[in-house]
Design a protein around this motif. Structure first.
Motif, PDB file in Angstrom:
ATOM      1  N   ILE A 182       0.837  -1.204   0.000  1.00  0.00           N
ATOM      2  CA  ILE A 182       0.000   0.000   0.000  1.00  0.00           C
ATOM      3  C   ILE A 182       0.869   1.252   0.000  1.00  0.00           C
ATOM      4  O   ILE A 182       0.685   2.168  -0.804  1.00  0.00           O
ATOM      5  N   PHE A 183       1.847   1.278   0.907  1.00  0.00           N
ATOM      6  CA  PHE A 183       2.639   2.487   1.091  1.00  0.00           C
ATOM      7  C   PHE A 183       3.661   2.712  -0.018  1.00  0.00           C
ATOM      8  O   PHE A 183       3.827   3.839  -0.500  1.00  0.00           O
ATOM      9  N   GLU A 184       4.375   1.667  -0.405  1.00  0.00           N
ATOM     10  CA  GLU A 184       5.495   1.862  -1.329  1.00  0.00           C
ATOM     11  C   GLU A 184       5.039   2.333  -2.698  1.00  0.00           C
ATOM     12  O   GLU A 184       5.645   3.230  -3.292  1.00  0.00           O
ATOM     13  N   ASP A 185       3.989   1.744  -3.244  1.00  0.00           N
ATOM     14  CA  ASP A 185       3.513   2.188  -4.553  1.00  0.00           C
ATOM     15  C   ASP A 185       3.062   3.644  -4.515  1.00  0.00           C
ATOM     16  O   ASP A 185       3.300   4.412  -5.452  1.00  0.00           O
ATOM     17  N   VAL A 186       2.401   4.030  -3.429  1.00  0.00           N
ATOM     18  CA  VAL A 186       1.953   5.419  -3.307  1.00  0.00           C
ATOM     19  C   VAL A 186       3.148   6.356  -3.187  1.00  0.00           C
ATOM     20  O   VAL A 186       3.166   7.449  -3.778  1.00  0.00           O
ATOM     21  N   GLY A 187       4.172   5.938  -2.435  1.00  0.00           N
ATOM     22  CA  GLY A 187       5.355   6.769  -2.278  1.00  0.00           C
ATOM     23  C   GLY A 187       6.058   7.047  -3.593  1.00  0.00           C
ATOM     24  O   GLY A 187       6.484   8.171  -3.870  1.00  0.00           O
ATOM     25  N   VAL A 188       6.170   6.023  -4.433  1.00  0.00           N
ATOM     26  CA  VAL A 188       6.820   6.199  -5.736  1.00  0.00           C
ATOM     27  C   VAL A 188       6.067   7.221  -6.575  1.00  0.00           C
ATOM     28  O   VAL A 188       6.659   8.148  -7.146  1.00  0.00           O
ATOM     29  N   THR A 189       4.744   7.083  -6.662  1.00  0.00           N
ATOM     30  CA  THR A 189       3.962   8.000  -7.495  1.00  0.00           C
ATOM     31  C   THR A 189       3.946   9.403  -6.916  1.00  0.00           C
ATOM     32  O   THR A 189       3.864  10.389  -7.667  1.00  0.00           O
ATOM     33  N   ALA A 190       4.042   9.507  -5.584  1.00  0.00           N
ATOM     34  CA  ALA A 190       4.059  10.832  -4.955  1.00  0.00           C
ATOM     35  C   ALA A 190       5.329  11.591  -5.314  1.00  0.00           C
ATOM     36  O   ALA A 190       5.279  12.776  -5.697  1.00  0.00           O
ATOM     37  N   TYR A 191       6.484  10.938  -5.188  1.00  0.00           N
ATOM     38  CA  TYR A 191       7.741  11.605  -5.527  1.00  0.00           C
ATOM     39  C   TYR A 191       7.826  11.880  -7.031  1.00  0.00           C
ATOM     40  O   TYR A 191       8.363  12.909  -7.447  1.00  0.00           O
ATOM     41  N   LYS A 192       7.307  10.976  -7.842  1.00  0.00           N
ATOM     42  CA  LYS A 192       7.310  11.196  -9.296  1.00  0.00           C
ATOM     43  C   LYS A 192       6.497  12.443  -9.638  1.00  0.00           C
ATOM     44  O   LYS A 192       6.876  13.243 -10.498  1.00  0.00           O
ATOM     45  N   ILE A 210      15.520   9.931  -3.361  1.00  0.00           N
ATOM     46  CA  ILE A 210      14.533   9.235  -2.529  1.00  0.00           C
ATOM     47  C   ILE A 210      13.563   8.453  -3.413  1.00  0.00           C
ATOM     48  O   ILE A 210      13.180   7.324  -3.082  1.00  0.00           O
ATOM     49  N   LEU A 211      13.159   9.044  -4.539  1.00  0.00           N
ATOM     50  CA  LEU A 211      12.284   8.338  -5.476  1.00  0.00           C
ATOM     51  C   LEU A 211      12.894   7.010  -5.900  1.00  0.00           C
ATOM     52  O   LEU A 211      12.204   5.973  -5.939  1.00  0.00           O
TER      53      LEU A 211
END
Length: 327
Positions: A182-192, A210-211
């Motif tokens: 849940i968290f990791e996929d959201v984190g990638v798209t957030a930094y992108k 960080i991305l």
């Protein structure tokens, strides 16, 4: 295989994902009624909107997400949360509640968890240093297992558990991995999504760094879930097989962040799907996709409306970028 057959498979896959999103809305309505604070009620806060956020605003937004990830992984891997010296700062500070250590049965997953925990704690430390005196404090974070809590609400909405039940991300290796998914996929798209908004080249380089790390983490989690799903196809997370669970969570995220169908599970769809995994969720050009700050908040607040708190951040995140998008 003929081109007509391939097209039928693609259309069938899209139809299934649409059905999954409709099921999510029905389930989420029930879950929201049970959870009280997670209802789809619209709030307005014009002061939260900002047409051109500063670099500090963007980094502070990212810091909120890093607090969430760092606390979850730190508790899961080490049994303790972040130290007090990494929690203070402007904004309404709060505790991370409900976390505990996972009794890992797979030593490889345990080692992954400890590595990712160390990385996420380093991200919090780095961002607080980079931002300086205006680095926001940690907001209240819900990473517990209560039936009305964030993890249980998300799992229930994704069809993994029935009404009134709880989801325990610390109860097994597989449950931990799904929560991390849940968290990791959201984190990638957030930094992108955030990186192009930064004006400082120094901050842009840091965000890119960080991305890349978040993408490595996401790849570890997605690969491990897929491998476990292939090795033990009958293994379940709640009411779903491991691979089905990733698709259910993916459909849930897609239902929260707008009309676009971008989120993806770990299993390839369409023609030739049985011959390929889907470890890297990409667009048609082979590129990672992006989310806006508002879309990211839709997911972590567990709400597709414009609100300023809920889900994993019961009182909202700290900083000016705190309102989710109206979807």
């Amino acid at each position: 295989m003929t081109s007509d057959t391939e097209l039928l498979e693609v259309f069938d896959a899209r139809a299934k994902r649409r059905d999954s999103r409709r099921d999510f809305f029905k389930a989420f309505g029930t879950a929201s009624a049970l959870a009280g604070g997670f209802v789809l009620a619209t709030k307005t806060d014009p002061a939260s909107a900002q047409a051109a956020p500063s670099d500090a605003d963007i980094l502070n937004f990212a810091l909120n997400l890093e607090y969430l990830e760092a606390q979850f992984y730190s508790y899961a891997a080490n049994g303790v949360g972040l130290p007090a010296n990494l929690l203070s700062g402007p904004g309404t500070t709060g505790a991370a509640t409900g976390g505990r250590a996972v009794a890992f049965t797979d030593p490889v997953v345990a080692q992954y968890a400890r590595e990712i925990a160390a990385d996420e704690i380093a991200h919090v430390t780095f961002l607080r240093t980079a931002i300086g005196a205006t680095a926001v404090g940690q907001p209240a974070i819900d990473i517990g297992t209560a039936p009305s809590g964030a993890f249980s609400t998300a799992a229930r909405a994704a069809g993994l558990i029935p009404a009134g039940a709880s989801f325990d991300p610390y109860g097994s290796d597989e449950a931990f991995l799904l929560a991390a998914f849940i968290f990791e996929d959201v984190g990638v798209t957030a930094y992108k999504g955030a990186s192009p908004l930064l004006s400082s080249k120094v901050f842009l380089e840091a965000a890119a760094g960080i991305l890349a790390v978040e993408a490595y983490h996401a790849s570890i989690v997605r690969t491990t879930l897929y491998a476990k799903g292939i090795a033990t196809p009958a293994a379940m997370i709640g009411s779903k097989t491991i691979i089905e669970a990733t698709e259910s969570v993916s459909g849930a995220r897609d239902s929260l962040d707008g009309a676009s169908d971008i989120d993806q599970g770990v299993r390839a769809t369409g023609a030739g799907a049985t011959l390929a995994s889907n470890i890297a969720p990409l667009d048609g050009n082979g590129l990672a996709y992006s989310r806006t700050a508002g879309q990211v908040l839709n997911i972590v607040y567990l709400n597709n409306a414009a609100v300023t708190g809920g889900g994993f951040f019961p009182a909202g995140v700290n900083g000016p970028l705190r309102m989710s998008a109206a979807n």
